[in-house]
Design an enzyme around this catalytic site. Structure first.
Site, mmCIF file in Angstrom:
data_model
loop_
_atom_site.group_PDB
_atom_site.id
_atom_site.type_symbol
_atom_site.label_atom_id
_atom_site.label_comp_id
_atom_site.label_asym_id
_atom_site.label_seq_id
_atom_site.Cartn_x
_atom_site.Cartn_y
_atom_site.Cartn_z
ATOM 1 N N GLU A 1 1.697 -5.671 13.023
ATOM 2 C CA GLU A 1 0.554 -5.837 13.931
ATOM 3 C C GLU A 1 -0.009 -7.247 13.875
ATOM 4 O O GLU A 1 -0.394 -7.805 14.891
ATOM 5 C CB GLU A 1 -0.548 -4.811 13.621
ATOM 6 C CG GLU A 1 -1.646 -4.822 14.684
ATOM 7 C CD GLU A 1 -2.835 -3.918 14.362
ATOM 8 O OE1 GLU A 1 -2.899 -3.345 13.272
ATOM 9 O OE2 GLU A 1 -3.707 -3.816 15.233
ATOM 10 N N ARG B 1 0.819 -1.218 0.000
ATOM 11 C CA ARG B 1 0.000 0.000 0.000
ATOM 12 C C ARG B 1 0.849 1.262 0.000
ATOM 13 O O ARG B 1 0.423 2.297 -0.511
ATOM 14 C CB ARG B 1 -0.963 -0.023 1.196
ATOM 15 C CG ARG B 1 -2.179 -0.900 0.955
ATOM 16 C CD ARG B 1 -2.986 -1.099 2.206
ATOM 17 N NE ARG B 1 -2.472 -2.181 3.016
ATOM 18 C CZ ARG B 1 -2.703 -2.325 4.329
ATOM 19 N NH1 ARG B 1 -3.427 -1.438 4.959
ATOM 20 N NH2 ARG B 1 -2.207 -3.353 4.982
HETATM 21 O O1 LIG Z 1 3.436 -0.681 11.895
HETATM 22 P P1 LIG Z 1 3.296 -2.132 11.541
HETATM 23 O O2 LIG Z 1 2.709 -2.963 12.640
HETATM 24 O O3 LIG Z 1 4.572 -2.695 11.016
HETATM 25 O O4 LIG Z 1 2.213 -2.233 10.383
HETATM 26 C C1 LIG Z 1 2.122 -1.324 9.307
HETATM 27 C C2 LIG Z 1 2.251 -2.021 7.992
HETATM 28 O O5 LIG Z 1 1.248 -3.030 7.849
HETATM 29 C C3 LIG Z 1 0.682 -2.946 6.553
HETATM 30 O O6 LIG Z 1 1.452 -3.642 5.638
HETATM 31 P P2 LIG Z 1 1.249 -5.153 5.203
HETATM 32 O O7 LIG Z 1 2.561 -5.830 5.393
HETATM 33 O O8 LIG Z 1 0.041 -5.728 5.820
HETATM 34 O O9 LIG Z 1 1.135 -5.103 3.658
HETATM 35 P P3 LIG Z 1 0.392 -4.519 2.420
HETATM 36 O O10 LIG Z 1 0.717 -3.051 2.360
HETATM 37 O O11 LIG Z 1 1.068 -5.317 1.396
HETATM 38 O O12 LIG Z 1 -1.090 -4.758 2.536
HETATM 39 C C4 LIG Z 1 0.726 -1.463 6.271
HETATM 40 O O13 LIG Z 1 0.634 -1.209 4.883
HETATM 41 C C5 LIG Z 1 2.058 -1.050 6.848
HETATM 42 O O14 LIG Z 1 3.115 -1.196 5.925
HETATM 43 N N1 LIG Z 2 -4.990 -2.134 11.728
HETATM 44 C C1 LIG Z 2 -4.468 -1.970 10.508
HETATM 45 N N2 LIG Z 2 -5.223 -1.472 9.497
HETATM 46 C C2 LIG Z 2 -4.695 -1.300 8.267
HETATM 47 N N3 LIG Z 2 -3.438 -1.604 7.960
HETATM 48 C C3 LIG Z 2 -2.663 -2.093 8.943
HETATM 49 N N4 LIG Z 2 -1.372 -2.462 8.945
HETATM 50 C C4 LIG Z 2 -1.066 -2.886 10.182
HETATM 51 N N5 LIG Z 2 -2.119 -2.803 10.995
HETATM 52 C C5 LIG Z 2 -3.129 -2.294 10.232
#
Ligand SMILES: O=P(O)(O)OC[C@H]1O[C@H](OP(=O)(O)OP(=O)(O)O)[C@H](O)[C@@H]1O
Ligand SMILES: Nc1ncnc2[nH]cnc12
Length: 179
Positions: free
Chosen positions: A100, A63
């Site tokens: 998370e 994202r």
């Molecule tokens: O602060 P954190 O606990 O590390 O979480 C934040 C991250 O989690 C999500 O990524 P995700 O790896 O789910 O991937 P995506 O963007 O590919 O959906 C979001 O886009 C952040 O990069």
């Molecule tokens: N709660 C949340 N919602 C959307 N993106 C996330 N990436 C990590 N935690 C998330």
């Protein structure tokens, strides 16, 4: 709240229990689909990139790419991807981290930056901070100098900012909205 923050906040959808039970997932798809909100967000990110004196913009898969690439373009800067393990060709630096709702490994190409290049890191969400912490480490290992971290949304009910502080080393961390 500023007018921009209100607009952005109004386009983010809460999805309980996705992708794991107990997680309040913040879905940015409605925001991206709204030309006015998406445009305002990209312009705000690009303006901060210019103000912070960045010379490269990094986006975090997946994202983060959606926000960082157009912001880089709008600021007249190049874009560098930080990707999940096994996607980037050539020599890479790798960092494993917890997020998370799981754990993962991120990578950056070793030759992504000129030595000392000023790098702005952009992502959509700051949750527990693991993703951004790993990314800052990768930028530094590849020879870049982080000048800022911008996220669309900080999840204020999680200790992401606290966890990140030792990794920031004075680099500003800014969220357009805190939820
Ligand atoms: O602060 P954190 O606990 O590390 O979480 C934040 C991250 O989690 C999500 O990524 P995700 O790896 O789910 O991937 P995506 O963007 O590919 O959906 C979001 O886009 C952040 O990069
Ligand atoms: N709660 C949340 N919602 C959307 N993106 C996330 N990436 C990590 N935690 C998330």
């Amino acid at each position: 709240m500023t007018e921009l923050a209100e607009l952005l906040d109004s386009r983010i959808r809460d999805v309980p229990d996705y992708p794991k039970p107990g997680v309040l997932f913040k879905d940015i798809a409605p925001l991206l689909a709204d030309a006015e909100a998406f445009g305002a967000l990209v312009r705000a990110l690009a303006d901060r990139a210019t103000e912070l004196g960045a010379t490269k913009v990094v986006g975090l898969e997946a994202r983060g790419f959606v926000l960082a690439a157009p912001a880089a373009f709008a600021a007249g800067l190049g874009f560098v991807p930080i990707r999940k393990k096994g996607k980037l060709p050539g020599e890479v630096h790798a960092e494993s981290y917890d997020l998370e709702y799981g754990s993962a490994t991120l990578e950056v190409q070793c030759d992504a930056f000129a030595p000392g290049e000023k790098v702005l890191v952009i992502d959509d969400v700051l949750a527990t901070g693991g993703t951004v912490a790993a990314s800052l480490e990768l930028v530094r290992r590849a020879g870049g100098v982080p000048v800022g971290v911008l996220v669309l949304m900080e999840l204020g009910f999680l200790p992401g900012r606290e966890r990140l502080t030792p990794h920031l080393d004075g680099v500003p961390l800014e969220a357009l909205i805190t939820v």
